[in-house]
Design a protein around this motif. Structure first.
Motif, PDB file in Angstrom:
ATOM      1  N   SER A  91       0.825  -1.213   0.000  1.00 22.34           N
ATOM      2  CA  SER A  91       0.000   0.000   0.000  1.00 22.34           C
ATOM      3  C   SER A  91       0.860   1.265   0.000  1.00 22.34           C
ATOM      4  N   ARG A  92       2.113   1.149   0.433  1.00 21.58           N
ATOM      5  CA  ARG A  92       3.003   2.323   0.471  1.00 21.58           C
ATOM      6  C   ARG A  92       3.494   2.726  -0.918  1.00 21.58           C
ATOM      7  N   GLN A  93       3.425   1.820  -1.879  1.00 20.08           N
ATOM      8  CA  GLN A  93       4.005   2.109  -3.187  1.00 20.08           C
ATOM      9  C   GLN A  93       3.335   3.302  -3.863  1.00 20.08           C
ATOM     10  N   VAL A  94       2.085   3.545  -3.536  1.00 20.74           N
ATOM     11  CA  VAL A  94       1.372   4.661  -4.146  1.00 20.74           C
ATOM     12  C   VAL A  94       1.931   6.006  -3.685  1.00 20.74           C
ATOM     13  N   ALA A  95       2.754   5.992  -2.646  1.00 15.40           N
ATOM     14  CA  ALA A  95       3.356   7.234  -2.123  1.00 15.40           C
ATOM     15  C   ALA A  95       4.752   7.473  -2.672  1.00 15.40           C
ATOM     16  N   CYS A  96       5.196   6.713  -3.681  1.00 13.32           N
ATOM     17  CA  CYS A  96       6.600   6.799  -4.105  1.00 13.32           C
ATOM     18  C   CYS A  96       6.959   8.147  -4.732  1.00 13.32           C
ATOM     19  N   VAL A  97       6.027   8.793  -5.423  1.00 12.42           N
ATOM     20  CA  VAL A  97       6.368  10.051  -6.107  1.00 12.42           C
ATOM     21  C   VAL A  97       6.787  11.153  -5.131  1.00 12.42           C
ATOM     22  N   PRO A  98       6.026  11.432  -4.061  1.00 10.18           N
ATOM     23  CA  PRO A  98       6.504  12.451  -3.112  1.00 10.18           C
ATOM     24  C   PRO A  98       7.858  12.089  -2.491  1.00 10.18           C
ATOM     25  N   LEU A  99       8.099  10.804  -2.248  1.00  5.44           N
ATOM     26  CA  LEU A  99       9.364  10.380  -1.648  1.00  5.44           C
ATOM     27  C   LEU A  99      10.518  10.580  -2.621  1.00  5.44           C
ATOM     28  N   ALA A 151      10.562  12.605  -5.202  1.00  6.38           N
ATOM     29  CA  ALA A 151      10.714  14.026  -5.536  1.00  6.38           C
ATOM     30  C   ALA A 151      11.479  14.783  -4.462  1.00  6.38           C
ATOM     31  N   THR A 152      11.261  14.408  -3.199  1.00  9.25           N
ATOM     32  CA  THR A 152      11.904  15.120  -2.089  1.00  9.25           C
ATOM     33  C   THR A 152      13.145  14.413  -1.573  1.00  9.25           C
ATOM     34  N   LEU A 153      13.430  13.207  -2.099  1.00  9.60           N
ATOM     35  CA  LEU A 153      14.558  12.386  -1.647  1.00  9.60           C
ATOM     36  C   LEU A 153      14.473  12.125  -0.142  1.00  9.60           C
ATOM     37  N   MET A 154      13.303  11.734   0.317  1.00  9.77           N
ATOM     38  CA  MET A 154      13.086  11.390   1.724  1.00  9.77           C
ATOM     39  C   MET A 154      12.510   9.984   1.826  1.00  9.77           C
ATOM     40  N   ALA A 155      12.964   9.256   2.846  1.00  6.63           N
ATOM     41  CA  ALA A 155      12.376   7.952   3.132  1.00  6.63           C
ATOM     42  C   ALA A 155      10.960   8.140   3.667  1.00  6.63           C
ATOM     43  N   TYR A 156      10.164   7.066   3.605  1.00  6.82           N
ATOM     44  CA  TYR A 156       8.745   7.124   3.959  1.00  6.82           C
ATOM     45  C   TYR A 156       8.537   7.669   5.366  1.00  6.82           C
ATOM     46  N   GLU A 157       9.294   7.151   6.356  1.00  6.49           N
ATOM     47  CA  GLU A 157       9.102   7.554   7.750  1.00  6.49           C
ATOM     48  C   GLU A 157       9.407   9.027   7.968  1.00  6.49           C
ATOM     49  N   VAL A 158      10.423   9.519   7.276  1.00  5.07           N
ATOM     50  CA  VAL A 158      10.806  10.926   7.436  1.00  5.07           C
ATOM     51  C   VAL A 158       9.763  11.832   6.794  1.00  5.07           C
ATOM     52  N   TYR A 159       9.320  11.473   5.600  1.00  5.95           N
ATOM     53  CA  TYR A 159       8.382  12.332   4.874  1.00  5.95           C
ATOM     54  C   TYR A 159       7.067  12.482   5.643  1.00  5.95           C
ATOM     55  N   ASP A 212       9.260  20.032  -0.527  1.00  5.02           N
ATOM     56  CA  ASP A 212      10.088  20.728  -1.515  1.00  5.02           C
ATOM     57  C   ASP A 212      10.691  19.729  -2.501  1.00  5.02           C
ATOM     58  N   VAL A 213      10.445  19.966  -3.778  1.00  4.99           N
ATOM     59  CA  VAL A 213      10.955  19.071  -4.825  1.00  4.99           C
ATOM     60  C   VAL A 213      12.406  19.431  -5.111  1.00  4.99           C
ATOM     61  N   THR A 214      13.291  18.453  -5.040  1.00  7.33           N
ATOM     62  CA  THR A 214      14.709  18.691  -5.318  1.00  7.33           C
ATOM     63  C   THR A 214      14.984  18.497  -6.807  1.00  7.33           C
ATOM     64  N   VAL A 215      16.075  19.072  -7.261  1.00  5.72           N
ATOM     65  CA  VAL A 215      16.455  18.941  -8.677  1.00  5.72           C
ATOM     66  C   VAL A 215      16.724  17.478  -9.015  1.00  5.72           C
ATOM     67  N   LEU A 216      17.492  16.806  -8.155  1.00  7.77           N
ATOM     68  CA  LEU A 216      17.821  15.410  -8.436  1.00  7.77           C
ATOM     69  C   LEU A 216      16.587  14.519  -8.301  1.00  7.77           C
ATOM     70  N   ARG A 252       0.551   5.856 -11.333  1.00  5.82           N
ATOM     71  CA  ARG A 252      -0.490   5.647 -10.309  1.00  5.82           C
ATOM     72  C   ARG A 252      -0.225   6.516  -9.092  1.00  5.82           C
ATOM     73  N   SER A 253       1.042   6.656  -8.741  1.00  2.00           N
ATOM     74  CA  SER A 253       1.386   7.515  -7.603  1.00  2.00           C
ATOM     75  C   SER A 253       1.086   8.974  -7.914  1.00  2.00           C
ATOM     76  N   LEU A 254       1.380   9.395  -9.137  1.00  2.00           N
ATOM     77  CA  LEU A 254       1.062  10.767  -9.543  1.00  2.00           C
ATOM     78  C   LEU A 254      -0.447  10.991  -9.545  1.00  2.00           C
ATOM     79  N   GLY A 255      -1.186   9.972  -9.975  1.00  2.00           N
ATOM     80  CA  GLY A 255      -2.633  10.086  -9.987  1.00  2.00           C
ATOM     81  C   GLY A 255      -3.241  10.138  -8.604  1.00  2.00           C
ATOM     82  N   ALA A 256      -2.513   9.643  -7.602  1.00  2.00           N
ATOM     83  CA  ALA A 256      -3.010   9.671  -6.226  1.00  2.00           C
ATOM     84  C   ALA A 256      -2.799  11.020  -5.557  1.00  2.00           C
ATOM     85  N   LEU A 257      -2.013  11.914  -6.174  1.00  2.00           N
ATOM     86  CA  LEU A 257      -1.816  13.245  -5.603  1.00  2.00           C
ATOM     87  C   LEU A 257      -3.118  14.041  -5.703  1.00  2.00           C
ATOM     88  N   THR A 258      -3.364  14.848  -4.707  1.00  2.00           N
ATOM     89  CA  THR A 258      -4.529  15.731  -4.757  1.00  2.00           C
ATOM     90  C   THR A 258      -4.255  16.893  -5.698  1.00  2.00           C
TER      91      THR A 258
END
Length: 638
Positions: free
Chosen positions: A439-447, A449-457, A483-487, A506-512
């Motif tokens: 179920s966490r895979q749908v959150a991959c885009v924010p992670l 984009a920000t280069l943060m692990a799930y728990e930190v984000y 904040d979206v990083t360049v990398l 699918r992760s992008l589609g889950a964004l509000t």
């Protein structure tokens, strides 16, 4: 090969973004790379003659040239009056060329004037400076003038310009120079070649060498794109950045012969050019130019560099080359070598010197950059396979060490070669702690984009060894996009160009809507939307599913610097029905759009006034546009 269910770097991991590539960042100890250095050299007293040795430029003369330049900018772009004005100004420049070149304000104005100058006046100014060539080339202001003069060659070297100036020579009488532009450039090259080591090692003179190498090779590199005021005419400076591409232009055979002579000069003192920071930049530019114009000489020079380094004292953990990969100066040169090597030679270099050492290089604060260039140069499955096998087990560790560029470069290699794409995506999910539970895979885009692990984000506190919690959709929807990083943006762009980008979509589609708006308004994140619109792997249906979340956000998008560009791109590819929806939503806030500095451009592009007042005419206009676009696409597909 995999990282296992949970890597040791798991709880509370925030991956350093590495946005400044670890070189120009505070405390990194490594200056910006030579290929991306500002084109103007910094002030330096090492080679500059005493100020008294330079002719003085009077305030009256300075005022004259300032007024003349201002009048020239305001004059019509063509016409006899303008030609006469340029001719008269350049006659005055010729008499005070050295004084202007060695004066800070004067040199800036002279650079702009050179951008307006026809062929013959520029040659006369060049000839006036020739007797003081070393003084000008090694002066902190004069070097700018010489660079600007050299960079006029793509404009003036063509036969059309030569013929035009020949017609004017009869009017000029005895004013014509005794040497052509070709002869002046070859004369400069001959003088540089005679004292090559001095010019390459001088803080300012090395910039002249680098520009001269590009001109002799008929290739203006990307590093010359952004130039300070004065290096181009005002018209050139107004050109949009997307038009400023590395320029190739025809040069006489004598230029290429002289380029070969300068290449031989590198070989005479190869040790200096490898170890001296200033001189090394000249060799790096030479490799880029030769790669474009004389690839056989480029290969010869690369072999000379590798051969020299391979014979130095052995490293305790393998090839001598590893020592130089960790050195600030020689590693930059090796980065360029890796980028210009032909695939078979790159394969043999990897097998002889680097195989088995990639994890060590990835962890090193300097050597990870040459490793990134190696990954950028991978174009064959034969090379990607052993490289991937070595690096795949340590992706999370590399991210945790603050070297995300290595991971992004590996993903880019997988995209380019078309191999290991599913494997590297799975490893990324594990590294960012969103692989399990599924179920966490749908959150991959924010992670990503920000280069943060799930728990930190999401600010979770998970104890060591605890079972990972399921993804909470409500929690994810309530959190604003980080904040979206360049990398991070680059990572997502690569993934969207994979052959199967479904998980990322699918992760992008889950964004509000507000979250997707933040992504589109971000300088880095807006390029993720570009990838959605341009990737051949994204179907029309998938694209619509993601972009439909932007409904209700079009006005905010239009009133944003980067969002308005995204909206223009969406509009360009939209069908008539989608265009009606966008225009209707924008029309509700027409006055706000017209008052906004970005929104009014969108309103004009959409023809919003016509849409609001003459709907039928607007639909006919848009239908005609759509018909032309379909016809063009049909032609391109054929």
């Amino acid at each position: 090969m995999g990282l296992g269910p949970r890597s040791p770097h798991k709880v509370g991991r925030r991956f350093p973004a590495g946005g400044k590539r670890g070189r120009g960042a505070k405390g990194s100890g490594r200056p910006l790379p030579g290929s991306k250095r500002q084109p103007w050299p910094p002030p330096d007293r090492r080679s500059e003659p005493p100020p008294d040795s330079h002719p003085h430029l009077s305030p009256e003369a300075l005022g004259y040239f300032r007024r003349a330049l201002s009048a020239l900018k305001e004059a019509p772009e063509t016409g006899e009056e303008r030609d006469l004005m340029v001719h008269n100004i350049m006659k005055e420049v010729e008499t005070q060329a050295l004084a202007l070149s060695t004066n800070r304000t004067g040199s800036e104005m002279l650079q702009e004037l050179l951008g307006f100058s026809p062929l013959k006046p520029l040659c006369r100014v060049w000839a006036a400076l020739r007797s003081n060539l070393r003084t000008v080339a090694c002066h902190r202001c004069g070097v700018h003038v010489l660079q600007s003069a050299l960079l006029q060659l793509p404009r003036l070297l063509g036969s059309a310009a030569e013929e035009e100036e020949e017609e004017q020579e009869g009017e000029d009488g005895k004013d014509g120079p005794t040497e052509t532009l070709e002869e002046l450039v070859l004369g400069l090259a001959a003088e540089v070649c005679d004292d090559f080591l001095f010019y390459c090692g001088d803080t300012h003179g090395s910039f002249v060498v680098r520009t001269l190498l590009q001109v002799l090779g008929g290739t203006i590199l990307e590093s010359e794109r952004a130039r300070p005021r004065g290096s181009q005419s005002s018209e050139a400076q107004k050109a949009p950045a997307r038009e400023c591409k590395p320029a190739d232009f025809e040069v006489p055979e004598t230029f290429l012969n002289r380029l070969q002579d300068l290449t031989s000069s590198f070989l005479k003192d190869i040790a200096v050019f490898i170890t001296d920071k200033i001189s090394s930049f000249c060799l790096q530019v030479a490799l880029q130019v030769l790669h474009h114009k004389l690839p056989q000489f480029c290969a010869y020079l690369c072999n000379a560099v590798i051969g020299y380094l391979s014979t130095r004292s052995s490293s305790v953990d393998g090839s001598p080359l590893l020592l130089f990969l960790r050195d600030q100066t020689s590693s930059r040169l090796l980065e360029q070598v890796l980028l210009v090597l032909e695939p078979p030679r790159l394969q043999s270099l990897f097998e002889e010197h680097l195989q088995g050492q990639l994890q060590t290089l990835a962890a090193h604060p300097i050597a990870n950059f040459p490793l990134q260039r190696l990954l950028d140069a991978v174009t064959t499955p034969e090379l990607l396979s052993p490289v991937f096998e070595e690096l795949s087990p340590v992706l999370e560790a590399v991210l945790a060490q603050g070297h995300p560029g290595v991971v992004i470069a590996l993903v880019g290699a997988c995209r380019r070669v078309g191999a290991y794409q599913a494997k590297v995506l799975q490893l990324l999910l594990e590294a960012f702690h969103c692989a399990e539970p599924s179920s966490r895979q749908v959150a991959c885009v924010p992670l990503f984009a920000t280069l943060m692990a799930y728990e930190v984000y999401y600010g979770l506190m998970e104890e060591e060894g605890a079972v990972p919690a399921e993804h909470q959709v409500e929690m994810a929807a309530a959190r604003a996009l980080g904040d979206v990083t360049v990398l991070g943006s680059l990572l997502l762009q690569h993934l969207l160009h994979f052959s199967a980008p479904g998980l990322v979509l699918r992760s992008l589609g889950a964004l509000t809507g507000p979250q997707l708006l933040v992504l589109a308004q971000s300088p880095a994140g807006s390029h993720v939307l570009d990838a959605i619109l341009t990737s051949p792997s994204v179907t029309r249906k998938q694209r619509r599913r993601v972009l439909q979340n932007l409904k209700g956000q079009y006005v905010a998008l239009a009133c944003s610097r980067h969002g308005s560009r995204v909206l223009d791109a969406i509009w360009s590819g939209a069908a008539l029905g989608a265009r009606k929806e966008i225009a209707a939503e924008l029309g509700e806030q027409n006055q706000e759009l017209i008052r906004d500095p970005f929104g009014h451009h969108v309103a004009r592009n959409v023809a919003l006034t016509t849409f609001l007042k003459r709907r039928e005419a607007w639909e006919q206009q848009q239908g005609a546009v759509a018909k032309r676009r379909r016809a063009l696409n049909s032609i391109l597909e054929d």
